[in-house]
Structure formats: C-alpha cells, structure tokens
Design a protein around this motif. Sequence first.
Motif, PDB file in Angstrom:
ATOM      1  N   ARG A   1     -26.412 -33.964  90.421  1.00  0.00           N
ATOM      2  CA  ARG A   1     -26.516 -32.833  89.494  1.00  0.00           C
ATOM      3  C   ARG A   1     -26.124 -31.518  90.168  1.00  0.00           C
ATOM      4  O   ARG A   1     -25.510 -30.653  89.555  1.00  0.00           O
ATOM      5  N   PHE A   2     -26.434 -31.385  91.463  1.00  0.00           N
ATOM      6  CA  PHE A   2     -26.166 -30.121  92.143  1.00  0.00           C
ATOM      7  C   PHE A   2     -24.903 -30.122  93.016  1.00  0.00           C
ATOM      8  O   PHE A   2     -24.561 -29.101  93.587  1.00  0.00           O
ATOM      9  N   THR A   3     -24.220 -31.244  93.122  1.00  0.00           N
ATOM     10  CA  THR A   3     -23.023 -31.278  93.977  1.00  0.00           C
ATOM     11  C   THR A   3     -21.749 -31.717  93.269  1.00  0.00           C
ATOM     12  O   THR A   3     -20.659 -31.364  93.713  1.00  0.00           O
ATOM     13  N   GLU A   4     -21.856 -32.489  92.197  1.00  0.00           N
ATOM     14  CA  GLU A   4     -20.642 -33.067  91.619  1.00  0.00           C
ATOM     15  C   GLU A   4     -19.681 -32.034  91.057  1.00  0.00           C
ATOM     16  O   GLU A   4     -18.460 -32.179  91.192  1.00  0.00           O
ATOM     17  N   ASN A   5     -20.179 -30.972  90.450  1.00  0.00           N
ATOM     18  CA  ASN A   5     -19.265 -29.959  89.903  1.00  0.00           C
ATOM     19  C   ASN A   5     -18.395 -29.356  91.001  1.00  0.00           C
ATOM     20  O   ASN A   5     -17.183 -29.181  90.827  1.00  0.00           O
TER      21      ASN A   5
END
Length: 193
Positions: A91-95
């Motif tokens: 949730r916090f790294t894929e973008n």
Amino acid sequence: MAGHFEGTPGGGAAVALDEVEIAILRSLAVQLLELIGPGDEPAEDEDPLAALFAEGPSEPPADPALARLFPEAYASEESDELRAKSAEFRRFTENDLRTRKRTDALAVVHGLDALSPKGDGGAVLKLTADDARHWLGALNDLRLTIATRLDITDEDEGGELYRLPDQDPRKPMVMAYLWLGVLQETLIETLLP
C-alpha cells in the motif's frame, strides 16, 4: 558496438541499433507501459504532500507478469500477520515503484524516438549515466515480463525453450528474451567501475 553496449566517457553507454532492433525495443517498452498502467499524476491544485502519502493497492496483482514486477514483500501464505504486513508494505510502496518503472520505460521510448537514423536506417544510441540506469531498469522489467509469459523460472532459465523449432510461436519472444539479456549484461558491464 553492434549488438551490445560499450562504455562512453562520463559513465554513459552507446549501442548501434538497426531499424528492426529499434522497432522491437520501442514496441516492447510501449507494451510494458501498457502493462504497468497509467500513473496517478497529482492534479495541479492537489497538495504535493498529500500525493506523497497517497496509498496504493493492498492486494497483489492478478496478472502473473505484474505480480513478478511488483512482488510480495513477505511470503504471505505463511500467516495472517505476514499477509497483513505484505499488504501494508504494498500500500505504501507500489505507487512509487510503478512510477519508477514507468519512468524507466519512458526513457527507453524517448531515447529511441530521439535517434537520428543513419543511411542504412540504423542509429547509434548514446546514453548518459542517468539514462543508462533507466535503461537498465527497463531492460530488467522487460526480461522479467517475458520470462513470466514464457514460464521461465530461476531454476531452469528456459532450458528447452532455447531449442524451440522455428515454427513455434514462442520462438520470437525467446529470441527477444535472449537479446535483451545481452543488452542488459553489456549495459551492466559499462556501469561497473
């Protein structure tokens, strides 16, 4: 220089490409961009700090190639706790990871589009050190995607696929996989001190 990267002064790299190689590389990079998907670019009036903390997906991609490009942080089948940690990490790294992969693939497309063809339709691609790092990331992503589509695993590295008859429909992708491997390996060599 034909067929492989060579170092240039200043930490860059260069490779001679013919028309067909340019077309194949560009097509593969565009397909990679389509696979990764469009970016969630912040609107002009959006708070840049809010965009920095935007949450991404928490579930792994269903497409096996995307799952290989965006792997699980933890072996999530082990426990509910690890599944939750893996979802939080995604949730916090894929973008940001998607943005980097798009930037790398776009560097390939833009680099190829900027080439000035020689008389035979080929050209010499010259990369700065920064461009070379983007290209290296894109070549890696292309190879991972093709390997997933061809079902090449780390253990077998394709074994029987390398001996496919010419009429096998997978043969062109196997040849592209091998060629991208040579480009990737020689580009790595140029970046080593």
